[in-house]
Write a protein that holds these residues in place. Structure first.
Motif, short mmCIF file in Angstrom:
data_model
loop_
_atom_site.label_atom_id
_atom_site.label_comp_id
_atom_site.label_asym_id
_atom_site.label_seq_id
_atom_site.Cartn_x
_atom_site.Cartn_y
_atom_site.Cartn_z
N ARG A 212 -17.80 13.26 51.88
CA ARG A 212 -18.05 14.55 51.25
C ARG A 212 -18.68 15.56 52.23
O ARG A 212 -18.59 16.75 52.02
CB ARG A 212 -18.94 14.36 50.03
CG ARG A 212 -18.86 15.54 49.12
CD ARG A 212 -19.50 15.41 47.74
NE ARG A 212 -20.10 14.14 47.42
CZ ARG A 212 -19.93 13.56 46.24
NH1 ARG A 212 -19.19 14.11 45.31
NH2 ARG A 212 -20.53 12.41 45.99
N GLN A 251 -8.48 5.26 50.96
CA GLN A 251 -9.87 5.06 50.55
C GLN A 251 -10.42 3.70 50.98
O GLN A 251 -9.81 2.67 50.74
CB GLN A 251 -10.00 5.19 49.03
CG GLN A 251 -11.43 5.06 48.52
CD GLN A 251 -11.50 5.10 47.02
OE1 GLN A 251 -10.84 5.93 46.38
NE2 GLN A 251 -12.28 4.21 46.44
N GLU B 15 -27.91 14.59 50.00
CA GLU B 15 -28.28 15.25 51.25
C GLU B 15 -29.76 15.57 51.35
O GLU B 15 -30.22 16.08 52.35
CB GLU B 15 -27.47 16.54 51.40
CG GLU B 15 -25.99 16.24 51.54
CD GLU B 15 -25.16 17.49 51.77
OE1 GLU B 15 -25.71 18.51 52.20
OE2 GLU B 15 -23.95 17.41 51.51
N GLU B 38 -22.53 13.50 38.55
CA GLU B 38 -21.15 13.58 39.07
C GLU B 38 -20.13 13.00 38.09
O GLU B 38 -19.08 13.59 37.83
CB GLU B 38 -21.08 12.84 40.41
CG GLU B 38 -19.73 12.93 41.08
CD GLU B 38 -19.68 12.16 42.40
OE1 GLU B 38 -20.71 11.64 42.87
OE2 GLU B 38 -18.56 12.08 42.97
N VAL B 119 -19.32 6.43 33.99
CA VAL B 119 -19.47 5.02 34.36
C VAL B 119 -20.94 4.76 34.69
O VAL B 119 -21.53 3.79 34.25
CB VAL B 119 -18.60 4.66 35.58
CG1 VAL B 119 -19.00 3.32 36.18
CG2 VAL B 119 -17.13 4.64 35.20
N GLN B 180 -14.50 7.21 34.92
CA GLN B 180 -14.66 7.07 36.37
C GLN B 180 -14.26 8.37 37.06
O GLN B 180 -13.40 9.11 36.56
CB GLN B 180 -13.82 5.87 36.85
CG GLN B 180 -13.84 5.56 38.32
CD GLN B 180 -15.22 5.26 38.89
OE1 GLN B 180 -16.13 6.09 38.79
NE2 GLN B 180 -15.36 4.12 39.51
C1 LIG Z 1 -17.31 1.46 40.43
C2 LIG Z 1 -17.42 2.32 41.63
C3 LIG Z 1 -16.55 2.12 42.67
C4 LIG Z 1 -16.64 2.90 43.82
N1 LIG Z 1 -15.80 2.67 44.85
C5 LIG Z 1 -15.93 3.36 46.01
C6 LIG Z 1 -15.08 3.11 47.12
O1 LIG Z 1 -14.20 2.25 47.09
N2 LIG Z 1 -15.29 3.83 48.25
C7 LIG Z 1 -16.26 4.79 48.35
O2 LIG Z 1 -16.39 5.41 49.43
N3 LIG Z 1 -17.05 5.07 47.30
C8 LIG Z 1 -16.90 4.38 46.13
N4 LIG Z 1 -17.70 4.69 45.07
C9 LIG Z 1 -18.55 5.89 45.14
C10 LIG Z 1 -19.86 5.67 45.87
O3 LIG Z 1 -20.83 5.20 44.97
C11 LIG Z 1 -20.36 7.00 46.47
O4 LIG Z 1 -20.46 7.96 45.43
C12 LIG Z 1 -19.45 7.55 47.57
O5 LIG Z 1 -19.16 6.53 48.50
C13 LIG Z 1 -20.11 8.72 48.26
O6 LIG Z 1 -19.22 9.28 49.19
P1 LIG Z 1 -19.74 10.15 50.43
O7 LIG Z 1 -20.62 9.33 51.27
O8 LIG Z 1 -18.54 10.74 51.05
O9 LIG Z 1 -20.52 11.34 49.71
P2 LIG Z 1 -22.07 11.65 49.59
O10 LIG Z 1 -22.81 10.46 49.10
O11 LIG Z 1 -22.18 12.92 48.85
O12 LIG Z 1 -22.53 11.87 51.09
C14 LIG Z 1 -22.16 12.95 51.89
C15 LIG Z 1 -22.92 12.80 53.19
O13 LIG Z 1 -22.50 13.82 54.11
C16 LIG Z 1 -23.61 14.25 54.86
N5 LIG Z 1 -23.30 15.59 55.37
C17 LIG Z 1 -23.15 16.74 54.67
N6 LIG Z 1 -22.81 17.75 55.50
C18 LIG Z 1 -22.75 17.24 56.74
C19 LIG Z 1 -22.45 17.79 58.03
N7 LIG Z 1 -22.13 19.07 58.19
N8 LIG Z 1 -22.51 16.97 59.09
C20 LIG Z 1 -22.83 15.66 58.97
N9 LIG Z 1 -23.11 15.09 57.78
C21 LIG Z 1 -23.07 15.86 56.68
C22 LIG Z 1 -24.76 14.21 53.87
O14 LIG Z 1 -26.01 14.11 54.54
C23 LIG Z 1 -24.43 12.95 53.05
O15 LIG Z 1 -25.06 11.80 53.59
C24 LIG Z 1 -17.62 3.92 43.91
C25 LIG Z 1 -18.50 4.10 42.85
C26 LIG Z 1 -18.40 3.33 41.71
C27 LIG Z 1 -19.35 3.54 40.59
#
Ligand SMILES: Cc1cc2nc3c(=O)[nH]c(=O)nc-3n(C[C@H](O)[C@H](O)[C@H](O)COP(=O)(O)OP(=O)(O)OC[C@H]3O[C@@H](n4cnc5c(N)ncnc54)[C@H](O)[C@@H]3O)c2cc1C
Ligand SMILES: Nc1ncnc2c1ncn2[C@@H]1O[C@H](COP(=O)(O)O)[C@@H](O)[C@H]1O
Lengths: 329, 262
Positions: A212, A251, B15, B38, B119, B180
């Motif tokens: 994200r 993914q 973040e 979310e 969820v 979900q």
């Molecule tokens: C049943 C279930 C199954 C799931 N299965 C999966 C799965 O298979 N795979 C998966 O990935 N997730 C899965 N999830 C979701 C998981 O729980 C997280 O919500 C998800 O992994 C978060 O994705 P993210 O790290 O991209 O986003 P976020 O948690 O929002 O993190 C974004 C990160 O980006 C950083 N950032 C922002 N801007 C910048 C920048 N300019 N430069 C550098 N860093 C920056 C922030 O500091 C933050 O750490 C699942 C959840 C559930 C409940």
């Protein structure tokens, strides 16, 4: 002797790993709590599974029924509530999986027994049970005590306890199916297999993965270029697929793919355990994240605390430089 | 189709820097930005889409202080018809079980075909409220839902399993479904929606209105009592590259070269 129950999880002819992880942790607890370990196996033609489980537990309670071929939380709840009511196990382990989260909360409510979900650790202090869980996407851990009860239910996070080699020679106890003829409110229809995409990320040596933190889909090409320069493929965390910026076959994580590349470069990914489970066995993990406390840094070999957009263009440049040095020499 | 959506107002922490407060049992909330959970963003969207297709109403319910009105207003602006907020100091320290009991106390007296929850909530992550609620209501449920279709008195849902696998399950209505992420594409709030929402009332109820006793809610009515929060121990700390972005990039490129990756 009182028992610790472990609900065996299986799907499409396979016992799922979480079962062995729970059995291993369960065995460890039986020593301290003076209990014995019982695996509960509900299935159709499941004798083979029962034999496997008997090498991990003192007892295997096997119930076979046509209607148990596929998981159905309503039917599982019927059978388990009878078993738990009758045997009053000290503790029942259920996986914190797609099956476990469908079953455990309503089962506990029906039985009026306390439940702790998604546990990463548990300890008995006399009769009271303490658990460790995570909050805020893995940024905080919490120690909590479960309301005192004669019987507890917990769901356990996947890949948290390590399954050991089997050492037991347990007894398989077959029980007649207690299911009546009534038609359940919930019916399994069929499985839907994941669609195969244009690229198999599990076969890639180099994966550049976005989360994200890339903020907008318009930033995708910059990262795509980096992946291309590295000779790698683009993968992602779940929100990127949820937003439709990449297809679901890209993914990484529990609900996506498990990858084991030589290099996993994580850009703007926080490191939620559902993501970590899909990539933690990569040879080298490099994470770039502007948050120094992002959980991903606990799993990465190398970390960069910086805005990814400041670093990525330079990485591309430096790689092109080094590549040209190689071709010259 | 009358739909009830359970919506949680949560701090955004992905973040943010997180500090544990002086009680040691909660995080420092000041300075954090709060928004709709979310998962509940997708819950609301799914409910509004079903309403748009089949008619009916959407009622948003939350258990929280007045602070959460902002999130309820957002729900109203995006298509919810009614909003209910349950609030009482006695509700503090409720876990998912106690929250489900509180939600149940109001929902049981409403008429509905479907209850939708997320969820999980991104703060506590219990993953339990939806299916507890179903059991308390005595109706069927399905969790981790990625698609909903309706048949004669049933909902046909796609449940997400592990590794990209899904299963199709049929549940009798009324039912509780836990939604979900990725099931739909949540819409933005329109100016028109905001104007309309300002006029709608948020019904506020307290413990006395629920018919529950004080020891059925809060910590006393919970399965879990929080003892302490702590920052997860580091198992394997990364080696950090620092310096200017260019310097960092050089170090990364050199590392990759030394490992034969470029
Ligand atoms: C049943 C279930 C199954 C799931 N299965 C999966 C799965 O298979 N795979 C998966 O990935 N997730 C899965 N999830 C979701 C998981 O729980 C997280 O919500 C998800 O992994 C978060 O994705 P993210 O790290 O991209 O986003 P976020 O948690 O929002 O993190 C974004 C990160 O980006 C950083 N950032 C922002 N801007 C910048 C920048 N300019 N430069 C550098 N860093 C920056 C922030 O500091 C933050 O750490 C699942 C959840 C559930 C409940
Ligand atoms: N305080 C609350 N108010 C309203 N709904 C809630 C509340 N807490 C949890 N929920 C609902 O339950 C879902 C799952 O939360 P949980 O079981 O706590 O992880 C959320 O996505 C919401 O739909």
């Amino acid at each position: 002797m009182r028992e610790i129950f472990v609900l065996a999880e299986h799907r499409q002819g396979q016992i799922r790993d979480i079962t062995f992880e729970m059995l291993t942790k369960g065995a460890e607890l039986t020593e301290k709590t003076n209990t014995c370990l019982t695996a509960i196996l509900l299935g159709k033609d499941a004798k083979k599974h029962a034999e496997t489980l008997s090498t991990y537990a003192e007892n295997v309670l096997l119930i076979e029924d046509e209607r148990l071929e596929n998981f159905n939380s309503e039917i599982y709840q019927k059978i388990l509530s009878q078993l738990i009511n009758k045997k009053k196990p000290l503790l029942t382990f259920i996986g914190h999986t797609s099956y476990g989260v469908d079953l455990a909360p309503s089962l506990a409510t029906k039985l009026n027994l306390p439940l702790a979900t998604d546990c990463i650790d548990l300890t008995f202090n006399g009769e009271t049970l303490g658990v460790t869980r995570q909050m805020y996407g893995g940024k905080v851990n919490v120690k909590a005590t479960i309301r005192k009860s004669e019987s507890y239910i917990i769901t356990v996070r996947q890949a948290t306890f390590t399954a050991q080699k089997p050492t037991m020679n347990g007894e398989i106890i077959e029980i007649a199916s207690p299911l009546s003829e009534e038609i359940p409110k919930t019916r399994f229809i069929k499985y839907l297999l994941p669609s195969s995409g244009d690229i198999d990320i599990t076969a890639a040596d180099i994966i550049v993965s976005i989360g994200r933190g890339i903020k907008d889909v318009s930033n995708k090409p910059i990262i795509e270029e980096l992946a291309k320069t590295l000779g790698g493929v683009l993968a992602c965390s779940r929100p990127i697929v949820d937003k439709g910026w990449l297809s679901s076959d890209r993914q990484v994580g529990t609900s996506g793919k498990t990858v084991k590349p030589k290099l996993y470069l994580a850009l703007g990914i926080s490191g939620a355990f559902q993501h970590i489970l899909g990539m933690k066995n990569s040879d080298i993990i490099i994470a770039i994240n502007k948050d120094p406390n992002a959980p991903i840094f606990n799993f990465a070999n190398y970390g960069v605390v910086e805005d990814l957009f400041k670093v990525v263009p330079f990485i591309k440049e430096k790689i092109i430089e080094l590549k040209s040095v190689r071709t010259q020499s | 189709m009358d739909i009830i959506v359970c919506i949680k107002h949560v701090p955004e922490t992905a973040e943010a820097e997180i500090k544990i407060d002086r009680s040691g049992k909660a995080i420092e909330k000041t300075g954090l930005v709060f928004d709709i959970n979310e998962w509940d963003d997708y819950v609301l969207e799914e409910a509004v889409r079903i309403k748009e297709k089949f008619g009916g109403t959407v009622t948003a319910i939350t258990v929280n202080t007045e602070e959460a009105n902002r999130t309820l207003r957002k729900c109203l602006a995006r298509g919810a018809d009614k909003a209910i907020r349950l609030t009482d100091t006695k509700f503090e320290n409720s876990d998912g079980y106690a929250i489900a009991k509180i939600l149940h106390s109001v929902i049981k007296d409403l008429s509905f075909d479907l209850v939708l929850t997320g969820v999980l909530a991104s703060d506590d992550g219990y993953t339990m409220v939806g299916s507890i609620l179903a059991e308390l209501l005595g109706i069927s449920h399905s969790t981790m839902v990625k698609k909903i279709e309706f048949g004669d008195g049933v909902a046909r849902v796609n449940r997400e399993l592990e590794g990209g696998l899904e299963e199709i399950v049929e549940v009798k209505l009324p039912a509780v479904l836990t939604i979900q992420t990725g099931i739909n594409e949540p819409r933005y709030v329109s100016i028109m929606g905001i104007r309309k929402a300002m006029k709608k009332e948020i019904k506020v109820l307290s413990l006395a209105d629920t018919g529950l006793s004080a020891n059925e809610v809060g910590e006393a009515g919970s399965w879990l009592k929080i003892d302490e929060l702590f920052i997860p121990p580091v198992e394997k700390q990364a080696e950090f590259f620092s310096g200017t972005p260019e310097r960092i990039a050089t170090k990364i490129a050199e590392l990759l070269k030394s490992r034969g990756l470029i």
